[in-house]
Design a protein around this motif. Structure first.
Motif, PDB file in Angstrom:
ATOM      1  N   MET A   8       2.140   1.930  -3.507  1.00  0.00           N
ATOM      2  CA  MET A   8       1.126   2.539  -4.359  1.00  0.00           C
ATOM      3  C   MET A   8       0.935   4.011  -4.018  1.00  0.00           C
ATOM      4  O   MET A   8       0.814   4.861  -4.905  1.00  0.00           O
ATOM      5  CB  MET A   8      -0.199   1.781  -4.229  1.00  0.00           C
ATOM      6  CG  MET A   8      -0.200   0.425  -4.912  1.00  0.00           C
ATOM      7  SD  MET A   8      -1.812  -0.390  -4.918  1.00  0.00           S
ATOM      8  CE  MET A   8      -1.854  -1.072  -3.246  1.00  0.00           C
ATOM      9  N   GLU A   9       0.935   4.329  -2.739  1.00  0.00           N
ATOM     10  CA  GLU A   9       0.749   5.721  -2.311  1.00  0.00           C
ATOM     11  C   GLU A   9       1.911   6.598  -2.759  1.00  0.00           C
ATOM     12  O   GLU A   9       1.707   7.749  -3.174  1.00  0.00           O
ATOM     13  CB  GLU A   9       0.581   5.770  -0.792  1.00  0.00           C
ATOM     14  CG  GLU A   9      -0.737   5.171  -0.313  1.00  0.00           C
ATOM     15  CD  GLU A   9      -0.826   5.043   1.200  1.00  0.00           C
ATOM     16  OE1 GLU A   9       0.246   5.130   1.867  1.00  0.00           O
ATOM     17  OE2 GLU A   9      -1.933   4.857   1.721  1.00  0.00           O
ATOM     18  N   PRO A  45      -6.081   8.526  -5.520  1.00  0.00           N
ATOM     19  CA  PRO A  45      -6.552   7.185  -5.904  1.00  0.00           C
ATOM     20  C   PRO A  45      -7.722   7.218  -6.879  1.00  0.00           C
ATOM     21  O   PRO A  45      -7.793   6.385  -7.789  1.00  0.00           O
ATOM     22  CB  PRO A  45      -6.937   6.559  -4.564  1.00  0.00           C
ATOM     23  CG  PRO A  45      -6.026   7.219  -3.576  1.00  0.00           C
ATOM     24  CD  PRO A  45      -5.910   8.647  -4.050  1.00  0.00           C
ATOM     25  N   GLU A  71      -7.795  -0.890   0.662  1.00  0.00           N
ATOM     26  CA  GLU A  71      -7.556   0.271   1.534  1.00  0.00           C
ATOM     27  C   GLU A  71      -7.158   1.500   0.723  1.00  0.00           C
ATOM     28  O   GLU A  71      -7.611   2.616   1.003  1.00  0.00           O
ATOM     29  CB  GLU A  71      -6.471  -0.073   2.554  1.00  0.00           C
ATOM     30  CG  GLU A  71      -6.900  -1.135   3.560  1.00  0.00           C
ATOM     31  CD  GLU A  71      -5.730  -1.711   4.338  1.00  0.00           C
ATOM     32  OE1 GLU A  71      -4.582  -1.228   4.135  1.00  0.00           O
ATOM     33  OE2 GLU A  71      -5.947  -2.633   5.149  1.00  0.00           O
ATOM     34  N   THR A  72      -6.318   1.298  -0.283  1.00  0.00           N
ATOM     35  CA  THR A  72      -5.841   2.432  -1.078  1.00  0.00           C
ATOM     36  C   THR A  72      -6.959   3.057  -1.891  1.00  0.00           C
ATOM     37  O   THR A  72      -7.041   4.291  -2.008  1.00  0.00           O
ATOM     38  CB  THR A  72      -4.713   1.985  -2.026  1.00  0.00           C
ATOM     39  OG1 THR A  72      -3.660   1.387  -1.263  1.00  0.00           O
ATOM     40  CG2 THR A  72      -4.150   3.167  -2.809  1.00  0.00           C
ATOM     41  N   ARG A 132       0.837  -1.204   0.000  1.00  0.00           N
ATOM     42  CA  ARG A 132       0.000   0.000   0.000  1.00  0.00           C
ATOM     43  C   ARG A 132       0.872   1.253   0.000  1.00  0.00           C
ATOM     44  O   ARG A 132       0.598   2.213  -0.746  1.00  0.00           O
ATOM     45  CB  ARG A 132      -0.920  -0.002   1.221  1.00  0.00           C
ATOM     46  CG  ARG A 132      -1.767   1.257   1.327  1.00  0.00           C
ATOM     47  CD  ARG A 132      -2.650   1.277   2.559  1.00  0.00           C
ATOM     48  NE  ARG A 132      -3.379   2.521   2.655  1.00  0.00           N
ATOM     49  CZ  ARG A 132      -4.212   2.833   3.648  1.00  0.00           C
ATOM     50  NH1 ARG A 132      -4.428   1.960   4.623  1.00  0.00           N
ATOM     51  NH2 ARG A 132      -4.824   3.995   3.664  1.00  0.00           N
ATOM     52  N   GLN A 133       1.927   1.266   0.804  1.00  0.00           N
ATOM     53  CA  GLN A 133       2.818   2.418   0.828  1.00  0.00           C
ATOM     54  C   GLN A 133       3.441   2.664  -0.542  1.00  0.00           C
ATOM     55  O   GLN A 133       3.607   3.816  -0.966  1.00  0.00           O
ATOM     56  CB  GLN A 133       3.914   2.200   1.870  1.00  0.00           C
ATOM     57  CG  GLN A 133       3.426   2.280   3.312  1.00  0.00           C
ATOM     58  CD  GLN A 133       4.531   1.949   4.308  1.00  0.00           C
ATOM     59  OE1 GLN A 133       5.669   1.676   3.924  1.00  0.00           O
ATOM     60  NE2 GLN A 133       4.193   1.972   5.589  1.00  0.00           N
TER      61      GLN A 133
END
Length: 416
Positions: free
Chosen positions: A284-285, A295, A321-322, A281-282
């Motif tokens: 992707m962020e 997003p 979550e993202t 996730r980090q």
């Protein structure tokens, strides 16, 4: 060679590939939209018959049979893909200097196939090492496939391979973007290759881990997100992109597939093989932040999911979550159609989605017959393609062993 070009926009202008069931992007895209699997079977030394993704392409279109025999399978695939990418881009080096052209190739591993073959061969002669080929060393050095491309095309700029497990294809693409922006090269040939189907050791290792897919119907063996999945289908393949600075591409009238606007890589720093969703996730962020996107700006998320329970679920949690609340973001998976092409996975999967900017279709994840509830993502495109009004941005995930994560974002090209 242009220097200090960190502000430059980088675009994809050519694609050359071979994937299970396809020898070019047009065939590949047609198969993906039709939900046609490229998986067949392979009778491998010591292993017997297993589902596998095998490629069929014109191996002597750009290099003679004798040269292929002296080189490697990965080199053969790489030479084909690089030449096809240049033809697709309309580049004949009347515009670009071969000395200012870089070749960056992602690999999961290299030399395993050649070493296994030589050990087997001398086994037929009482393990007499006098029967060991003198071609072994140049075949097994890590820069081999990239080097074979430069020799074939007479490119005198930098070449090297990037070992980043199954994130290697994306990593090579990122390297090309960075080298262009730094002014180190003016044209970058970037991609990933896999010759893994030639190695019984890779099959045996996945089986020992309980992660090798089995199915009576090989076309059903690769099934990410499905409750009845039982592992990875190992595939060969390759994909090479031509990357150019936007101003140079426009000056020569190039056709543009898309613009690379975001990317990121990070590490889990936790386990040899087990993936970790929070770090994905980090990643992707970070890629979204570099692209200056939220997003909700992403139209398609192409997942890495390989068909293992933990891998699929960890990534689904990270994606869920993202992209929570992103009603116009759609999620798909390419490995369901072609298996896991290891070092080529990221770039092949990105290539398979690039035509979405033209046809506005999201290709489906196939073989989702019994959806795992933990993978029931909003926006998951399963078993049939999704027609959209417009595709603006594709986020491509590619993760690998030793906890290496990569994300690349490509946007629809808009001149401004």
């Amino acid at each position: 060679m242009e220097q200090h070009a960190t502000h430059q926009r980088i675009v994809i202008t050519g694609v050359g590939l071979t994937a299970p069931g396809a020898a070019n992007l047009s065939e590949f895209r047609a198969n993906l939209l039709a939900g046609t699997s490229g998986i067949s079977t392979l009778d491998l030394r010591y292993m017997g018959v297993h589902p596998a993704g095998l490629c069929s392409f014109a191996e002597t279109r750009y290099r003679k049979k004798r040269e292929n025999s002296r080189g490697t399978r990965a080199g053969c695939i790489g030479v084909y893909c690089a030449n096809e990418a240049l033809v697709d881009a309309g580049i004949d080096f009347s515009t670009y200097d071969p000395a200012a052209t870089g070749v960056y190739i992602g690999l999961t591993e290299h030399g395993t196939v050649e070493t296994e073959n030589e050990v087997y061969n001398i086994g037929q002669y009482g393990h007499d090492v006098n029967y060991w080929t003198h071609h072994h060393n140049p075949r097994t050095v890590l820069n081999n496939p990239a080097g074979e491309i430069t020799m074939n095309l007479r490119l005198t700029g930098p070449h090297y391979s990037i070992g980043a497990a199954c994130a290697a294809g994306n990593a090579a693409l990122i390297q090309g973007v960075q080298m262009l922006r730094l002014g180190e090269v003016d044209l970058a040939l970037c991609g990933g290759l896999s010759e893994c189907v030639g190695s019984f050791g890779i099959f045996a290792s996945f089986r020992a881990q309980g992660a090798l897919a089995e199915h009576q119907d090989p076309t059903k063996a690769s099934r990410p997100f499905d409750r009845d999945r039982n592992g990875i289908v190992i595939s060969e393949g390759g994909c090479v992109f031509t990357l150019e600075r936007l101003d140079a591409a426009l000056e020569r009238g190039a056709s543009i597939y898309g613009e690379i606007t975001g990317y990121a890589m990070n590490s889990d720093a936790r386990d040899f093989v087990l993936p970790y969703g929070p770090r994905q996730r980090q990643c992707m962020e970070m890629a979204l932040a570099r692209a200056g996107l939220s997003p909700a700006d992403i139209t398609i998320v192409n997942t890495h999911a390989t068909g293992t329970k933990q891998g699929d679920v960890e990534e689904c949690n990270a994606v869920r979550e993202t992209f929570a609340g992103c009603e116009n973001t759609w999620i798909n998976n390419t490995k369901s159609s072609i298996g896991h092409a290891m070092g080529a996975a990221g770039v092949l999967e990105l290539a398979g989605n690039l035509p979405s900017f033209t046809d506005n279709m999201v290709h489906p994840t196939i073989n989702v017959d019994n959806l795992d509830p933990e993978c029931a993502l909003p926006g998951l495109v399963a078993n049939a393609p999704k027609q959209l009004e417009r595709v603006d941005a594709i986020l491509n995930n590619s993760f690998g062993m030793l906890g290496i994560n990569s994300v690349v974002i490509v946007e629809r090209f808009v001149a401004n």
